[in-house]
Design a protein around this motif. Structure first.
Motif, PDB file in Angstrom:
ATOM      1  N   LEU A  97       3.983   5.747  -5.590  1.00 24.62           N
ATOM      2  CA  LEU A  97       3.922   5.828  -7.050  1.00 24.62           C
ATOM      3  C   LEU A  97       2.814   6.768  -7.506  1.00 24.62           C
ATOM      4  O   LEU A  97       3.013   7.566  -8.428  1.00 24.62           O
ATOM      5  CB  LEU A  97       3.714   4.442  -7.651  1.00 24.62           C
ATOM      6  CG  LEU A  97       4.908   3.495  -7.539  1.00 24.62           C
ATOM      7  CD1 LEU A  97       4.476   2.059  -7.777  1.00 24.62           C
ATOM      8  CD2 LEU A  97       6.008   3.912  -8.496  1.00 24.62           C
ATOM      9  N   ALA A  98       1.641   6.682  -6.873  1.00 28.71           N
ATOM     10  CA  ALA A  98       0.529   7.569  -7.244  1.00 28.71           C
ATOM     11  C   ALA A  98       0.936   9.023  -7.045  1.00 28.71           C
ATOM     12  O   ALA A  98       0.653   9.874  -7.894  1.00 28.71           O
ATOM     13  CB  ALA A  98      -0.711   7.227  -6.424  1.00 28.71           C
ATOM     14  N   ALA A 133      -2.997   1.195  -8.139  1.00 31.96           N
ATOM     15  CA  ALA A 133      -3.163  -0.034  -7.363  1.00 31.96           C
ATOM     16  C   ALA A 133      -3.470  -1.224  -8.272  1.00 31.96           C
ATOM     17  O   ALA A 133      -2.898  -2.308  -8.106  1.00 31.96           O
ATOM     18  CB  ALA A 133      -4.263   0.146  -6.321  1.00 31.96           C
ATOM     19  N   ALA A 134      -4.352  -1.024  -9.222  1.00 36.84           N
ATOM     20  CA  ALA A 134      -4.709  -2.115 -10.141  1.00 36.84           C
ATOM     21  C   ALA A 134      -3.501  -2.549 -10.972  1.00 36.84           C
ATOM     22  O   ALA A 134      -3.223  -3.749 -11.113  1.00 36.84           O
ATOM     23  CB  ALA A 134      -5.856  -1.689 -11.048  1.00 36.84           C
ATOM     24  N   TYR A 187       3.779  10.065  -9.710  1.00 37.62           N
ATOM     25  CA  TYR A 187       3.317  10.161 -11.095  1.00 37.62           C
ATOM     26  C   TYR A 187       2.038  10.975 -11.240  1.00 37.62           C
ATOM     27  O   TYR A 187       1.553  11.167 -12.361  1.00 37.62           O
ATOM     28  CB  TYR A 187       3.130   8.754 -11.703  1.00 37.62           C
ATOM     29  CG  TYR A 187       4.447   8.078 -11.975  1.00 37.62           C
ATOM     30  CD1 TYR A 187       5.115   8.283 -13.173  1.00 37.62           C
ATOM     31  CD2 TYR A 187       5.046   7.260 -11.024  1.00 37.62           C
ATOM     32  CE1 TYR A 187       6.345   7.681 -13.418  1.00 37.62           C
ATOM     33  CE2 TYR A 187       6.276   6.653 -11.263  1.00 37.62           C
ATOM     34  CZ  TYR A 187       6.915   6.870 -12.460  1.00 37.62           C
ATOM     35  OH  TYR A 187       8.131   6.275 -12.711  1.00 37.62           O
ATOM     36  N   GLY A 188       1.477  11.442 -10.124  1.00 39.63           N
ATOM     37  CA  GLY A 188       0.242  12.226 -10.188  1.00 39.63           C
ATOM     38  C   GLY A 188      -0.904  11.451 -10.813  1.00 39.63           C
ATOM     39  O   GLY A 188      -1.722  12.005 -11.529  1.00 39.63           O
ATOM     40  N   ALA A 189      -0.937  10.152 -10.539  1.00 45.06           N
ATOM     41  CA  ALA A 189      -1.957   9.281 -11.125  1.00 45.06           C
ATOM     42  C   ALA A 189      -2.980   8.886 -10.068  1.00 45.06           C
ATOM     43  O   ALA A 189      -2.664   8.855  -8.877  1.00 45.06           O
ATOM     44  CB  ALA A 189      -1.292   8.027 -11.686  1.00 45.06           C
ATOM     45  N   ALA A 241       0.831  -1.210   0.000  1.00 44.68           N
ATOM     46  CA  ALA A 241       0.000   0.000   0.000  1.00 44.68           C
ATOM     47  C   ALA A 241       0.865   1.259   0.000  1.00 44.68           C
ATOM     48  O   ALA A 241       0.533   2.243  -0.668  1.00 44.68           O
ATOM     49  CB  ALA A 241      -0.936   0.000   1.204  1.00 44.68           C
ATOM     50  N   GLN A 242       1.986   1.223   0.698  1.00 47.63           N
ATOM     51  CA  GLN A 242       2.888   2.377   0.717  1.00 47.63           C
ATOM     52  C   GLN A 242       3.584   2.554  -0.633  1.00 47.63           C
ATOM     53  O   GLN A 242       3.802   3.685  -1.076  1.00 47.63           O
ATOM     54  CB  GLN A 242       3.933   2.212   1.822  1.00 47.63           C
ATOM     55  CG  GLN A 242       3.336   2.257   3.225  1.00 47.63           C
ATOM     56  CD  GLN A 242       4.363   1.848   4.264  1.00 47.63           C
ATOM     57  OE1 GLN A 242       4.866   0.725   4.244  1.00 47.63           O
ATOM     58  NE2 GLN A 242       4.670   2.769   5.161  1.00 47.63           N
TER      59      GLN A 242
END
Length: 92
Positions: free
Chosen positions: A63-64, A75-76, A67-69, A57-58
């Motif tokens: 990454l989110a 997660a998927a 990358y601003g995603a 989860a971390q």
């Protein structure tokens, strides 16, 4: 691994596997006994964070953010990648 990873899952490279840069190909890969897995830029960003101490989860949150995603998309994608690498025997 089938389905969602368990809560608290802390993925790491399998024993005998290592992250390496292949200068001939100009890309990162996971080297393991009798096999290797080529990584694209995103897969490398994921795998380079798998230290066996950081919860999945971390990794996803980082990454989110980097990358601003949207977190759900990250997660998927990360779960799919990790599942594939576990099935190939290069991540635990």
């Amino acid at each position: 691994m089938s389905g969602a990873p368990p809560a608290g899952y802390m993925p790491r490279l399998a024993p005998g596997a290592r992250l390496a840069y292949d200068g001939r190909r100009g890309q990162w890969l996971i080297q393991a006994p009798e096999r290797f897995v080529l990584l694209d830029e995103i897969a490398h960003a994921v795998v380079s964070r798998l230290d066996g101490r950081t919860r999945l989860a971390q990794v996803i949150d980082g990454l989110a953010g980097d990358y601003g995603a949207p977190r759900a998309e990250v997660a998927a994608d990360v779960t799919t990648l990790i599942t594939d690498l576990v099935e190939r025997g290069v991540v635990r």
